[in-house]
Scaffold this active site. Sequence first.
Site, PDB file in Angstrom:
ATOM      1  N   VAL A 136     -33.666 -11.395  17.902  1.00 57.74           N
ATOM      2  CA  VAL A 136     -32.205 -11.456  17.821  1.00 57.74           C
ATOM      3  C   VAL A 136     -31.865 -12.882  17.388  1.00 57.74           C
ATOM      4  O   VAL A 136     -32.001 -13.823  18.159  1.00 57.74           O
ATOM      5  CB  VAL A 136     -31.552 -11.129  19.176  1.00 57.74           C
ATOM      6  CG1 VAL A 136     -30.034 -11.313  19.092  1.00 57.74           C
ATOM      7  CG2 VAL A 136     -31.899  -9.706  19.610  1.00 57.74           C
ATOM      8  N   PRO A 137     -31.445 -13.073  16.130  1.00 58.26           N
ATOM      9  CA  PRO A 137     -31.343 -14.425  15.556  1.00 58.26           C
ATOM     10  C   PRO A 137     -30.077 -15.184  15.954  1.00 58.26           C
ATOM     11  O   PRO A 137     -29.234 -15.504  15.121  1.00 58.26           O
ATOM     12  CB  PRO A 137     -31.384 -14.150  14.047  1.00 58.26           C
ATOM     13  CG  PRO A 137     -30.739 -12.808  13.911  1.00 58.26           C
ATOM     14  CD  PRO A 137     -31.159 -12.021  15.125  1.00 58.26           C
ATOM     15  N   CYS A 138     -29.963 -15.509  17.240  1.00 57.21           N
ATOM     16  CA  CYS A 138     -28.787 -16.249  17.681  1.00 57.21           C
ATOM     17  C   CYS A 138     -28.796 -17.685  17.151  1.00 57.21           C
ATOM     18  O   CYS A 138     -27.787 -18.391  17.267  1.00 57.21           O
ATOM     19  CB  CYS A 138     -28.671 -16.236  19.201  1.00 57.21           C
ATOM     20  SG  CYS A 138     -30.139 -16.802  20.078  1.00 57.21           S
ATOM     21  N   HIS A 139     -29.907 -18.108  16.540  1.00 61.99           N
ATOM     22  CA  HIS A 139     -29.923 -19.449  15.929  1.00 61.99           C
ATOM     23  C   HIS A 139     -29.011 -19.513  14.706  1.00 61.99           C
ATOM     24  O   HIS A 139     -28.707 -20.602  14.226  1.00 61.99           O
ATOM     25  CB  HIS A 139     -31.355 -19.826  15.522  1.00 61.99           C
ATOM     26  CG  HIS A 139     -31.970 -18.898  14.526  1.00 61.99           C
ATOM     27  ND1 HIS A 139     -32.595 -17.716  14.882  1.00 61.99           N
ATOM     28  CD2 HIS A 139     -32.063 -18.971  13.159  1.00 61.99           C
ATOM     29  CE1 HIS A 139     -33.037 -17.112  13.799  1.00 61.99           C
ATOM     30  NE2 HIS A 139     -32.726 -17.844  12.738  1.00 61.99           N
TER      31      HIS A 139
END
Length: 290
Positions: free
Chosen positions: A246-249
């Site tokens: 989950v690419p919360c970056h």
Amino acid sequence: MSAIEPLEQARRLLDEADTAPSLDALASAVALSPTHLQRAFRRRFGMSPAEYHRSRRFGQFKAALREGAAVTDAVYEAGFGSGSRVYEHSNRLLGMTPASYRAGGVGASIRYTTTATPLGRLLVATTTRGICAVTLGDDDAALERRLAEEFPRASRERVDAGREEWLDAVIARIASELGWSDAAAPAMPPLDIAATAFQWRVWEALTRIPAGETRSYRALAEELGSPTAARAIGNACGNNRLALIVPCHRVVREDGSLGGWRWGVERKRELLARERSRVLALPPKRSATG
């Protein structure tokens, strides 16, 4: 005819459909433009028509399992057609119950492994139901300590690489999608994560942000039809336990500054730089007339 009736009609059509109709077909059936239907449906029901149909099928899948159906039978009864269709959208499947998570993973049996990446050490952990953690850190001891703190009452067993199919699949998928490996990305295993419906919506929206791009918290809130939910989106990102999956970056502050990241702002900076460099190195897409 009120503005609500076409949306209710669209919802009923989705409830009755074995295969999700296209947005254009659904909009035509309820006499709305596709754009208006998409926005109005999300505003009223909290998800897009496609997400609604998928959620409905997963509900049927879980109900069949609760009634004792074999997994294979449940897959077909819910209209997926094949097990691969379930895995494609596994984030809507079976999660560790909130009660089990709050109890420190009581009753869960967790297997995990670690590996080296360009961003430091990576830990991937799985229960018998799916992936429960993907974390980054400086060393294995810190990663293992964090896993123990999060699931203090679960049994935990370290396994060597190549001995656990789901763990290896997650590592291979991350390596492929982030350009650390030229091998094809395998199917994503199911997830075993406890989360609220809003957190799922945020995490799913994050996966739609293309590599090399970012969104502000406010922009993501507006995309979800909840323009005042920027702070709640920040909390959902902070609760994400699936680094890189989950690419919360890819979420940044309104002024474009990076803000924080659960696994370190310097890693966030390096990861975004790597993604942008990889996108720039890709050959340009040919036009339809080229």
